[in-house]
Design an enzyme around this catalytic site. Structure first.
Site, mmCIF file in Angstrom:
data_model
loop_
_atom_site.group_PDB
_atom_site.id
_atom_site.type_symbol
_atom_site.label_atom_id
_atom_site.label_comp_id
_atom_site.label_asym_id
_atom_site.label_seq_id
_atom_site.Cartn_x
_atom_site.Cartn_y
_atom_site.Cartn_z
ATOM 1 N N PHE A 143 1.145 32.936 -10.276
ATOM 2 C CA PHE A 143 1.948 33.940 -10.984
ATOM 3 C C PHE A 143 3.400 33.836 -10.532
ATOM 4 O O PHE A 143 3.721 34.079 -9.367
ATOM 5 C CB PHE A 143 1.410 35.354 -10.704
ATOM 6 C CG PHE A 143 2.157 36.429 -11.433
ATOM 7 C CD1 PHE A 143 2.056 36.552 -12.811
ATOM 8 C CD2 PHE A 143 2.967 37.332 -10.752
ATOM 9 C CE1 PHE A 143 2.745 37.546 -13.506
ATOM 10 C CE2 PHE A 143 3.669 38.329 -11.433
ATOM 11 C CZ PHE A 143 3.543 38.427 -12.812
ATOM 12 N N TYR A 168 7.195 35.298 -10.786
ATOM 13 C CA TYR A 168 7.891 36.530 -11.199
ATOM 14 C C TYR A 168 9.357 36.501 -10.772
ATOM 15 O O TYR A 168 10.084 37.475 -10.940
ATOM 16 C CB TYR A 168 7.177 37.775 -10.636
ATOM 17 C CG TYR A 168 7.157 37.825 -9.129
ATOM 18 C CD1 TYR A 168 6.225 37.086 -8.391
ATOM 19 C CD2 TYR A 168 8.095 38.579 -8.432
ATOM 20 C CE1 TYR A 168 6.227 37.113 -7.004
ATOM 21 C CE2 TYR A 168 8.104 38.617 -7.053
ATOM 22 C CZ TYR A 168 7.173 37.879 -6.339
ATOM 23 O OH TYR A 168 7.189 37.899 -4.966
ATOM 24 N N SER A 196 12.234 33.058 -9.654
ATOM 25 C CA SER A 196 12.793 31.839 -10.264
ATOM 26 C C SER A 196 11.723 31.006 -10.959
ATOM 27 O O SER A 196 12.032 30.227 -11.866
ATOM 28 C CB SER A 196 13.511 30.997 -9.203
ATOM 29 O OG SER A 196 12.608 30.614 -8.195
ATOM 30 N N GLU A 236 9.016 28.156 -0.823
ATOM 31 C CA GLU A 236 8.973 29.605 -0.619
ATOM 32 C C GLU A 236 8.722 29.954 0.845
ATOM 33 O O GLU A 236 8.094 30.950 1.154
ATOM 34 C CB GLU A 236 7.904 30.220 -1.530
ATOM 35 C CG GLU A 236 7.972 29.786 -2.983
ATOM 36 C CD GLU A 236 9.345 29.981 -3.620
ATOM 37 O OE1 GLU A 236 10.192 30.689 -3.042
ATOM 38 O OE2 GLU A 236 9.573 29.405 -4.687
HETATM 39 C C1 BEZ Z 1 8.641 33.289 -8.080
HETATM 40 O O1 BEZ Z 1 7.854 33.793 -8.815
HETATM 41 O O2 BEZ Z 1 9.552 32.619 -8.486
HETATM 42 C C2 BEZ Z 1 8.489 33.496 -6.644
HETATM 43 C C3 BEZ Z 1 8.732 34.728 -6.135
HETATM 44 C C4 BEZ Z 1 8.624 34.915 -4.794
HETATM 45 C C5 BEZ Z 1 8.276 33.878 -3.985
HETATM 46 C C6 BEZ Z 1 8.003 32.664 -4.523
HETATM 47 C C7 BEZ Z 1 8.133 32.455 -5.860
#
Ligand code: BEZ
Length: 177
Positions: free
Chosen positions: A8, A10, A12, A87
């Site tokens: 999922f 949410y 970038s 991340e």
């Molecule tokens: C993302 O959905 O882009 C994301 C958000 C937080 C940490 C890693 C990826």
């Protein structure tokens, strides 16, 4: 890995999924809201001058729109290594149930990266006005922090997502740039 994995996105990952995926679909998760409460010292800020990026906060009545990606079993291992590295700034991985409001695909369980309050980069709640001031002053190896906010808001608008926090932050950022 012998099975496909859903992720999922949410932040970038909504607009810039730089990994190979088998399919993607707009999705929501219930019981969570998106908040710019995570500090970024490796993407949209630097150590000592963090930018602000998204995390998920538990909220009984909340809904968070994002993008679900299915990664084919054969690709899972290298992509998870890549995502875990990308991340690495304090996020941990949690299982979430994704719902597909724009089509009739059955719900799936998959992974989301969450910056919990106990991680060293967590910054916590602040008004959108003050977050915007921090955002416009921050930049990091992945680019300016304001670009991250504006692109996320644009991508969410395209999805038809309701997200008052992100849209108010976008409004405050536009006032400052
Ligand atoms: C993302 O959905 O882009 C994301 C958000 C937080 C940490 C890693 C990826």
């Amino acid at each position: 890995m012998s099975e496909d994995v859903w992720v999922f996105g949410y932040g970038s990952l909504v607009w810039r999924p730089d990994f190979k995926f088998a399919e993607r679909r707009p999705a929501t998760i219930e019981g969570w809201v998106r908040r710019f409460w995570q500090g970024s010292t490796d993407h949209r800020g630097v150590p000592g001058a963090p930018g602000r990026v998204v995390t998920l906060e538990a909220d009984e009545k909340g809904i968070c729109w994002g993008m679900a990606y299915r990664i084919a079993a054969a690709d899972v291992e290298p992509i998870m290594v890549e995502l875990d590295y990308r991340e690495k700034g304090g996020y941990s991985v949690k299982n979430v149930e994704m719902i597909f409001p724009t089509d009739d695909h059955p719900n799936v369980t998959g992974l989301a990266y969450i910056g919990t309050p106990d991680n060293p980069n967590y910054l916590g709640p602040e008004t959108e006005e003050r977050i915007a001031a921090q955002v416009v002053a921050s930049t990091g190896p992945s680019g300016p922090n304001d670009e991250y906010v504006l692109r996320l808001a644009e991508a969410l608008r395209e999805l038809g997502a309701d997200d008052p926090h992100v849209f108010e932050l976008e409004r405050q950022v536009r006032k400052l740039i």
